[in-house]
Design a protein around this motif. Structure first.
Motif, PDB file in Angstrom:
ATOM      1  N   SER A 246       0.833  -1.209   0.000  1.00  0.00           N
ATOM      2  CA  SER A 246       0.000   0.000   0.000  1.00  0.00           C
ATOM      3  C   SER A 246       0.867   1.259   0.000  1.00  0.00           C
ATOM      4  CB  SER A 246      -0.922   0.008   1.225  1.00  0.00           C
ATOM      5  OG  SER A 246      -1.600   1.248   1.330  1.00  0.00           O
ATOM      6  N   HIS A 247       0.831   2.011  -1.107  1.00  0.00           N
ATOM      7  CA  HIS A 247       1.623   3.250  -1.173  1.00  0.00           C
ATOM      8  C   HIS A 247       1.055   4.310  -0.233  1.00  0.00           C
ATOM      9  CE1 HIS A 247      -1.308   5.613  -3.559  1.00  0.00           C
ATOM     10  NE2 HIS A 247      -1.606   4.461  -4.135  1.00  0.00           N
ATOM     11  N   VAL A 248      -0.243   4.260   0.052  1.00  0.00           N
ATOM     12  CA  VAL A 248      -0.856   5.212   0.987  1.00  0.00           C
ATOM     13  C   VAL A 248      -0.351   4.942   2.404  1.00  0.00           C
ATOM     14  CG1 VAL A 248      -3.018   6.032   2.000  1.00  0.00           C
ATOM     15  CG2 VAL A 248      -2.908   5.492  -0.441  1.00  0.00           C
ATOM     16  N   PHE A 249      -0.302   3.676   2.791  1.00  0.00           N
ATOM     17  CA  PHE A 249       0.217   3.313   4.116  1.00  0.00           C
ATOM     18  C   PHE A 249       1.683   3.719   4.233  1.00  0.00           C
ATOM     19  CE2 PHE A 249       2.423   0.330   6.921  1.00  0.00           C
ATOM     20  CZ  PHE A 249       1.673   0.458   8.079  1.00  0.00           C
ATOM     21  N   ARG A 250       2.449   3.464   3.173  1.00  0.00           N
ATOM     22  CA  ARG A 250       3.876   3.805   3.183  1.00  0.00           C
ATOM     23  C   ARG A 250       4.063   5.309   3.318  1.00  0.00           C
ATOM     24  NH1 ARG A 250       5.110   0.768  -0.710  1.00  0.00           N
ATOM     25  NH2 ARG A 250       4.903   2.237  -2.438  1.00  0.00           N
ATOM     26  N   TYR A 251       3.250   6.095   2.637  1.00  0.00           N
ATOM     27  CA  TYR A 251       3.309   7.561   2.703  1.00  0.00           C
ATOM     28  C   TYR A 251       3.113   8.041   4.150  1.00  0.00           C
ATOM     29  CZ  TYR A 251       1.764  12.413   1.877  1.00  0.00           C
ATOM     30  OH  TYR A 251       1.619  13.781   1.903  1.00  0.00           O
ATOM     31  N   HIS A 252       2.057   7.572   4.789  1.00  0.00           N
ATOM     32  CA  HIS A 252       1.756   8.027   6.146  1.00  0.00           C
ATOM     33  C   HIS A 252       2.772   7.487   7.160  1.00  0.00           C
ATOM     34  CE1 HIS A 252      -1.959  10.089   5.223  1.00  0.00           C
ATOM     35  NE2 HIS A 252      -2.396   9.035   4.541  1.00  0.00           N
ATOM     36  N   LEU A 253       3.224   6.257   6.969  1.00  0.00           N
ATOM     37  CA  LEU A 253       4.194   5.686   7.909  1.00  0.00           C
ATOM     38  C   LEU A 253       5.518   6.443   7.870  1.00  0.00           C
ATOM     39  CD1 LEU A 253       4.930   3.479   9.951  1.00  0.00           C
ATOM     40  CD2 LEU A 253       5.720   2.079   8.027  1.00  0.00           C
ATOM     41  N   LYS A 254       5.982   6.783   6.668  1.00  0.00           N
ATOM     42  CA  LYS A 254       7.260   7.486   6.556  1.00  0.00           C
ATOM     43  C   LYS A 254       7.197   8.856   7.218  1.00  0.00           C
ATOM     44  CE  LYS A 254       9.488   5.360   2.569  1.00  0.00           C
ATOM     45  NZ  LYS A 254      10.192   5.612   1.299  1.00  0.00           N
ATOM     46  N   PHE A 255       6.110   9.587   6.997  1.00  0.00           N
ATOM     47  CA  PHE A 255       5.985  10.895   7.635  1.00  0.00           C
ATOM     48  C   PHE A 255       5.821  10.756   9.149  1.00  0.00           C
ATOM     49  CE2 PHE A 255       5.050  12.963   3.488  1.00  0.00           C
ATOM     50  CZ  PHE A 255       5.922  14.026   3.622  1.00  0.00           C
ATOM     51  N   PHE A 256       5.126   9.710   9.589  1.00  0.00           N
ATOM     52  CA  PHE A 256       4.988   9.480  11.026  1.00  0.00           C
ATOM     53  C   PHE A 256       6.356   9.233  11.659  1.00  0.00           C
ATOM     54  CE2 PHE A 256       4.777   6.416  14.523  1.00  0.00           C
ATOM     55  CZ  PHE A 256       4.004   7.133  15.431  1.00  0.00           C
ATOM     56  N   VAL A 257       7.160   8.373  11.024  1.00  0.00           N
ATOM     57  CA  VAL A 257       8.505   8.075  11.537  1.00  0.00           C
ATOM     58  C   VAL A 257       9.345   9.344  11.579  1.00  0.00           C
ATOM     59  CG1 VAL A 257      10.682   6.891  11.006  1.00  0.00           C
ATOM     60  CG2 VAL A 257       8.516   5.650  10.842  1.00  0.00           C
ATOM     61  N   TYR A 258       9.290  10.130  10.520  1.00  0.00           N
ATOM     62  CA  TYR A 258      10.039  11.379  10.437  1.00  0.00           C
ATOM     63  C   TYR A 258       9.657  12.332  11.567  1.00  0.00           C
ATOM     64  CZ  TYR A 258      11.186  16.001   8.359  1.00  0.00           C
ATOM     65  OH  TYR A 258      11.635  17.286   8.129  1.00  0.00           O
ATOM     66  N   TYR A 259       8.362  12.620  11.705  1.00  0.00           N
ATOM     67  CA  TYR A 259       7.913  13.577  12.715  1.00  0.00           C
ATOM     68  C   TYR A 259       8.115  13.037  14.136  1.00  0.00           C
ATOM     69  CZ  TYR A 259       5.617  16.019   8.841  1.00  0.00           C
ATOM     70  OH  TYR A 259       5.359  16.693   7.676  1.00  0.00           O
ATOM     71  N   PHE A 260       7.871  11.746  14.324  1.00  0.00           N
ATOM     72  CA  PHE A 260       8.005  11.177  15.665  1.00  0.00           C
ATOM     73  C   PHE A 260       9.451  11.271  16.155  1.00  0.00           C
ATOM     74  CE2 PHE A 260       9.080   7.608  18.451  1.00  0.00           C
ATOM     75  CZ  PHE A 260       8.169   7.800  19.476  1.00  0.00           C
ATOM     76  N   ILE A 261      10.409  10.922  15.305  1.00  0.00           N
ATOM     77  CA  ILE A 261      11.811  10.952  15.726  1.00  0.00           C
ATOM     78  C   ILE A 261      12.264  12.384  15.988  1.00  0.00           C
ATOM     79  CG2 ILE A 261      14.188  10.441  15.043  1.00  0.00           C
ATOM     80  CD1 ILE A 261      13.136   8.029  13.524  1.00  0.00           C
ATOM     81  N   VAL A 262      11.820  13.323  15.142  1.00  0.00           N
ATOM     82  CA  VAL A 262      12.179  14.729  15.364  1.00  0.00           C
ATOM     83  C   VAL A 262      11.619  15.218  16.701  1.00  0.00           C
ATOM     84  CG1 VAL A 262      11.795  17.088  14.568  1.00  0.00           C
ATOM     85  CG2 VAL A 262      12.469  15.324  12.940  1.00  0.00           C
ATOM     86  N   MET A 263      10.366  14.879  16.987  1.00  0.00           N
ATOM     87  CA  MET A 263       9.750  15.281  18.251  1.00  0.00           C
ATOM     88  C   MET A 263      10.454  14.618  19.437  1.00  0.00           C
ATOM     89  SD  MET A 263       7.356  17.493  17.853  1.00  0.00           S
ATOM     90  CE  MET A 263       6.121  18.143  16.710  1.00  0.00           C
TER      91      MET A 263
END
Length: 280
Positions: free
Chosen positions: A24-41
């Protein structure tokens, strides 16, 4: 002995993640941004106590970059820096760059050790996105109000005086709004007005197009970005009568760099795909 349903659900969810990621490219899109924002936070929480020891020191941003730059490997982006000598020189200048996505910040994390002392102009609303906003403020980011132009001018003029005396670079996105549309959009005047007022050089930086990212279709694949630091443009002797010509000159240079680097990246990806197909 019975196994709790929660454990079964957790294990099942973990086993399902790789399948969803690949299918699922939609799942991959949201997961990557979640990982990015979560680690930054998360890193912001860790770094706030450290930043308090030297509050408002822009060197805190170099430290932050070492904590955050490795995220690129997790989400599959490779950054290639060109013109590093232009960025590395210790001097006060105004860096102007195209603005395509929040991923621009991740790209900046990857070049911050080269830039050295550098801070960023950001909209004031970002300050309230805690803990990131607080960490950014402690690291010396300059927050300006979008609506209150008079207050913004005062803040920017004070910032110009400080970066000039401290030999610090000031990073600005003159397009204002981030748009990944394959072109350099018209600039706002603020960065160039400031450069002429303070007689500081303009250093254009371009990020090649994020061809791997599409907000509309929710696609976020792996990709390569060329970051190109161009030669600085001197503003000594310029007056506000030169403002429009300066903006046009910078935008022309950045548009050419953006176009050429994007073509190079796409050719590179095409070549790699052909090689992969031959090896199958």
């Amino acid at each position: 002995m019975t196994v709790p349903y929660t454990e079964i659900l957790v294990v099942g969810g973990l086993l399902l993640l790789p399948i969803l990621y690949e299918s699922s490219h939609v799942f991959r899109y949201h997961l990557k941004f979640f990982v990015y924002y979560f680690i930054v936070m998360f890193n912001s929480v860790l770094l706030i106590p450290v930043f308090c020891l030297r509050a408002k020191n822009v060197k805190n941003l170099i430290l932050a970059s070492y904590f955050c730059r490795w995220i690129t490997a997790l989400i599959g982006i490779r950054w290639i820096l060109r013109g590093s000598d232009n960025l590395h020189e210790e001097r006060a200048c105004i860096i102007v760059s195209n603005h395509q996505s929040s991923l621009d910040i991740l790209g900046m994390f990857n070049i911050w050790p080269t830039m050295g002392k550098c801070t960023v102009v950001a909209k004031r609303e970002l300050f309230f996105a805690w803990p990131f906003g607080l960490a950014a403020w402690l690291a010396g980011l300059i927050f300006i109000p979008r609506v209150q132009k008079d207050e913004a001018k005062v803040i920017m003029n004070k910032a110009a005086e400080k970066i000039k005396s401290d030999k610090t670079k000031l990073f600005i996105f003159p397009e204002g709004t981030r748009r990944n549309t394959g072109q350099i959009h018209p600039f706002k005047k603020g960065a160039f007005h400031l450069a002429i007022s303070a007689q500081l050089p303009i250093l254009p930086v371009t990020f090649s197009r994020y061809y791997f990212l599409d907000k509309e279709t929710k696609r976020f694949d792996s990709g390569v970005v060329i970051v190109n630091a161009l030669d600085a443009i001197d503003t000594k002797g310029m007056t506000f009568g030169n403002l429009d010509d300066l903006m046009e000159n910078v935008r022309d240079k950045m548009s050419a760099s953006f176009r050429d680097s994007t073509k190079e990246v796409l050719d590179m990806v095409h070549h790699n795909n052909l090689c992969s197909q031959k090896n199958l």
